[in-house]
Write an enzyme that holds these catalytic residues in place. Sequence first.
Site, PDB file in Angstrom:
ATOM      1  N   ASN A  72     -57.413 -10.590 -23.900  1.00 35.66           N
ATOM      2  CA  ASN A  72     -57.654  -9.607 -24.955  1.00 35.66           C
ATOM      3  C   ASN A  72     -56.430  -9.493 -25.849  1.00 35.66           C
ATOM      4  OD1 ASN A  72     -55.864  -7.353 -23.958  1.00 35.66           O
ATOM      5  ND2 ASN A  72     -57.202  -7.613 -22.170  1.00 35.66           N
ATOM      6  N   HIS A  73     -56.519  -8.642 -26.859  1.00 35.25           N
ATOM      7  CA  HIS A  73     -55.478  -8.590 -27.886  1.00 35.25           C
ATOM      8  C   HIS A  73     -54.303  -7.673 -27.571  1.00 35.25           C
ATOM      9  CE1 HIS A  73     -57.108 -11.275 -30.790  1.00 35.25           C
ATOM     10  NE2 HIS A  73     -58.253 -10.615 -30.898  1.00 35.25           N
TER      11      HIS A  73
END
Length: 228
Positions: free
Chosen positions: A34-35
């Site tokens: 994920n970011h």
Amino acid sequence: VVAHLQAKVLAGHHVLVTAGPTFEPIDPVRGITNHSSGKMGFALARAAREAGAAVTLVAGPVHLRTPRGVRRVDVQTAQQMLQAVLAHVEQATVFVAAAAVADWRVAQVAEHKMKKEGSGAPPALTFVENPDILATVAALPRARRGELYCVGFAAESHDLLRHARAKRERKGVPLLVGNIGPATFGRDDNALLLVDEREAIELPPAPKLTLARQLMGEIARRLADGGV
Ligand code: CTP
Ligand code: CA
């Protein structure tokens, strides 16, 4: 320089922090992540160190420099993050779960790179739930006895206060910190909502390091009140 001006409000404490995303492999060359940039967790580790604590930082894959004086353990997966946390939690008096842990991992990691050729249809991935690191730590006897102060984070897209209160109860932690506003991933600024059993207070928009220092102050105040 600023560190010298700050009170060592966490002297004698050992703060364990998780930061960044986790990376869950699909095959030897691919995975799911994920970011999360890890910036908030790294800022928290730095702030805890400045406040006089011994600090261990368990980090997922991020591109950030280790804060001065902080012991860093690098991991990839949620399962590795849990193992690293359990290996260091014994000495800790504060646990701050700032990592964006992948909720699921792929059930069967392919031994070899998956190929288009000859397989016909696209692969169907089956997922299994990852261990909840924060809930696992919060359920440890030392945490239950109040000897290990656990702090969770929550990134919610809506109804932050309601979700933060519910998440605090569900995880069984004394303090839950919500990120206020739209996606804060990768940004240097943030705003936080602190929810404990008594109140909900806001830390207005500021650089993550400023917020991290304020949060460590709030944690220190609660430790002093609770006598951990
Ligand atoms: N967390 C964790 N291990 C997990 C999932 C979450 O330690 N497997 C921690 C995070 O580091 C954070 C807190 O739990 O401090 C809340 O994470 P969040 O993703 O907001 O909550 P979830 O329980 O995963 O619920 P959901 O994502 O469905 O909102
Ligand atoms: Ca989650």
